[in-house]
Write an enzyme that holds these catalytic residues in place. Structure first.
Site, mmCIF file in Angstrom:
data_model
loop_
_atom_site.group_PDB
_atom_site.id
_atom_site.type_symbol
_atom_site.label_atom_id
_atom_site.label_comp_id
_atom_site.label_asym_id
_atom_site.label_seq_id
_atom_site.Cartn_x
_atom_site.Cartn_y
_atom_site.Cartn_z
ATOM 1 N N PHE A 157 0.803 -1.231 0.000
ATOM 2 C CA PHE A 157 0.000 0.000 0.000
ATOM 3 C C PHE A 157 0.837 1.282 0.000
ATOM 4 C CE2 PHE A 157 -2.091 -3.177 2.910
ATOM 5 C CZ PHE A 157 -2.763 -3.833 1.889
ATOM 6 N N CYS A 158 2.010 1.249 -0.624
ATOM 7 C CA CYS A 158 2.894 2.425 -0.654
ATOM 8 C C CYS A 158 3.162 2.941 0.753
ATOM 9 C CB CYS A 158 2.311 3.530 -1.532
ATOM 10 S SG CYS A 158 2.266 3.112 -3.282
ATOM 11 N N ALA A 159 3.237 2.012 1.689
ATOM 12 C CA ALA A 159 3.571 2.330 3.085
ATOM 13 C C ALA A 159 4.385 1.166 3.642
ATOM 14 C CB ALA A 159 2.311 2.566 3.900
#
Length: 488
Positions: free
Chosen positions: A411-413
C-alpha cells in the site's frame, strides 16, 4: 445536473456578479433530489440512509464460476469512484472549455473565472485562513514535493515511519528524522515533542503527518501534533489524502500550516490535487516549475540573458496551462460533500466500518492490522491478513469469484506494513504473489469504502471472506507477472 455551472448559466457566468465562495450555486433539481434521497435524515438528523450516487454503481463483471454480478468497488483508499454530481457538473462545463489566464475570448474568461471560483470553493471546504494560498497541483504526492522544494535552507523534517510514501519520500536534500511507529496517539505526540526538543541547531523545522492512515484507517491526533510542533518552533503539513474524503478538515481548527490532498480520492477524477496553507515559504521559493503563468515579466538583459519577475500568488507554482476540468471537479466534490452533510456521511461510514470489523473479528483466521487498537477512531479503511493464504491469492479470489475489488500488497507504506506484520525492517516485501511454491510473500489485504458504498457490497465482502476461509477457493490460480490470476 447541478448548477454551480450548468448549461443554462455557463454562458453568462462571467458577466454575472461573482457568487459567494461556498454557495456559488445550488444543486439542480435532479442532483438535489438524488442527494436528498441518498441521505434522508432520520429523526435526529444524524444518519445517512444510503450511499451517494457514484459512477460505476451499476457496472457488472463476469465471474470465473459463471454469470455476472454488480461490481463491488472496495478500493476507495486508492481511487474513489467519481460522484455522479461531479460528473454532471463537468459535463455541463465541457462545451465551454477554454484556456485559463491566457485569453481575451469569452470562453477563456469564463474558464478563468471558474478556475478562481474553484480555488475559493476549496479554501472554504478546508476552512482556510484569509492569508492562506490554495495551489492546485497534480496529486497529494505532487503537493508534498512542491512543499519540499519550498523548504528554507537547513530546514529539518520530522516524519513518522507510518506515512504513505508520498509523505515519507519527498524530502530529498533536507535533513530528515524518521520517527518510529507509535502505538498510541499519546505516544505519537510525546515522540514528536522529544525529537523536536532535541534537534540541534534549533532552526526551521517541518513535521509531516497523515490525518488518517491509508493502511489501518486510524485517525491521528493532528491537532495535538500541531500544538506540539508550534510549541517547539516547527511547522506542520497534514497529508489529508485519506482524511478529507471521510471527515471534515478545518485548517483553522487543527491549526496546521499546510494541508495536501488529491481529487481522485475525493470522488473527483482527472488527476488534480491541492496544497493549501501559509504563503511565506511558497512566495520565497523558486517556482516549482519555471514557465508561462508563473512569471509576471520576462525581459532581455544587455548581456544577452533574461531577467524574470515571478508571481507571488499561487500562480508562482502553477506554471503551464492549468487543468481547469480537474480543478473544477475537485471544487464540485467539495460542494457535494458539504451539501450532503459530513455528519450523515460519517455516521453511515461508522456503521459500515463496525459491520466489517465485527464480521472479520468472527473469523479466527483473520488478523486485522492496527497501531492504536480496536477502540481507535478510524475512517473506512482496514487491512488484514488471513492465516494460510497469500494476500494476492485471496484478493484475486475475491475479485474472480465474488466480483469484489480490494487492494493487496504494501500500500505504498512499506515500513508501516512491515511493522504491523512484525517483520524485520529490511525484510523484502511484495505487492503480488510469490514466484515459487512455498515462498513467503510479505503483504496484506486492504478493504476501503466511503460515501458511495452500498450496504450490499459490505455484506457480500464479509460473506465472501468467511466462505473463502472455511470452504476455500472454487478456482485454481497462478502467478503471472507478479500477480495472482485465475488459471485458465
Amino acid at each position: 445536473m447541478s448548477a454551480f455551472l450548468n448549461a443554462a448559466t455557463v454562458a453568462t457566468a462571467v458577466a454575472a456578479p461573482a457568487p459567494a465562495p461556498v454557495a456559488t450555486a445550488s444543486a439542480s433539481a435532479s442532483a438535489a433530489s438524488a442527494v436528498s434521497a441518498a441521505c434522508a435524515a432520520d429523526a435526529d438528523g444524524a444518519a445517512c440512509a444510503g450511499p451517494l450516487p457514484v459512477l460505476g454503481r451499476d457496472v457488472t463483471v463476469p465471474l470465473v464460476t459463471g454469470g455476472e454480478v454488480t461490481y463491488a468497488a472496495l478500493d476507495y483508499a486508492a481511487s474513489a469512484p467519481a460522484l455522479q454530481r461531479v460528473w454532471d457538473d463537468v459535463a455541463a462545463y465541457a462545451p465551454y472549455y477554454g484556456s485559463v489566464h491566457r485569453g481575451a475570448g469569452h470562453l477563456s474568461q469564463l474558464s478563468t473565472d471558474l478556475f478562481e471560483q474553484s480555488r475559493a470553493a476549496v479554501a472554504a471546504f478546508l476552512d482556510c485562513r484569509p492569508s492562506d494560498q490554495v495551489v492546485f497541483t497534480r496529486s497529494t504526492t505532487d503537493s508534498l514535493n512542491l512543499l519540499a522544494a519550498a523548504l528554507p535552507a537547513d530546514c529539518r523534517v520530522f516524519v513518522f515511519e507510518t506515512e504513505h510514501h508520498a509523505s515519507l519520500l519527498p524530502w530529498d536534500g533536507a535533513q530528515v528524522t524518521y520517527l518510529d511507529a507509535p502505538r498510541t496517539p499519546d505516544e505519537a505526540v510525546a515522540t514528536l515533542e522529544r525529537a523536536l526538543a532535541e534537534r540541534d541547531p534549533h532552526g526551521a523545522a517541518l513535521v509531516c503527518v497523515t490525518g488518517a492512515s491509508n493502511v489501518t484507517g486510524e485517525l491521528w491526533p493532528v491537532k495535538e501534533l500541531a500544538a506540539a510542533a508550534h510549541a517547539h518552533g516547527a511547522r506542520i503539513v497534514l497529508d489529508a489524502a485519506q482524511l478529507a474524503p471521510h471527515h471534515p478538515v478545518s485548517v483553522r481548527d487543527l491549526d496546521v500550516d499546510w494541508v495536501a490532498f488529491s481529487g481522485h480520492k475525493l470522488y473527483a477524477p482527472f488527476g488534480s490535487g491541492v496544497l493549501a496553507g501559509r504563503a511565506d515559504w511558497l512566495q520565497q521559493a523558486k517556482p516549482y516549475l519555471a514557465g508561462g503563468g508563473a512569471s509576471r515579466t520576462v525581459a532581455r538583459r544587455e548581456d544577452g540573458g533574461v531577467d524574470v519577475e515571478w508571481h507571488t500568488t499561487a500562480a508562482r507554482h502553477e506554471a503551464g496551462s492549468p487543468n481547469v476540468i480537474g480543478v473544477y471537479a475537485i471544487a464540485s466534490a467539495c460542494r457535494a460533500l458539504t451539501e450532503a452533510g459530513f455528519d450523515r456521511l460519517v455516521a453511515r461510514e461508522h456503521e459500515l466500518t463496525a459491520q466489517v470489523r465485527a464480521g472479520l473479528a468472527g473469523i479466527p483466521e483473520v488478523r486485522i492490522l492496527s497501531l492504536f487498537g480496536d477502540d481507535a477512531p478510524r475512517v473506512g479503511v482496514l487491512s488484514f491478513v488471513v492465516e494460510g493464504w497469500n494476500s494476492s491469492h485471496f484478493a484475486a479470489a475475491l475479485s474472480a469469484e465474488y466480483g469484489i475489488g480490494v487492494r493487496d500488497g504494501l500500500f505504498c507504506a512499506h515500513p508501516l506494513v512491515r511493522t504491523l506484520l512484525g517483520s524485520a525492517p529490511q525484510e523484502p516485501g511484495a505487492c503480488g504473489a510469490p514466484e515459487a511454491p512455498g515462498e513467503r510473500s510479505l503483504n496484506a489485504i486492504r478493504v476501503s469504502f466511503g460515501a458511495g458504498t452500498p450496504d450490499e457490497h459490505v455484506e457480500r465482502f464479509v460473506r465472501a471472506v468467511r466462505e473463502l476461509v472455511t470452504e476455500g477457493a472454487q478456482w485454481q490460480y497462478r502467478t503471472q507477472e507478479g500477480r495472482c490470476v485465475p488459471a485458465v
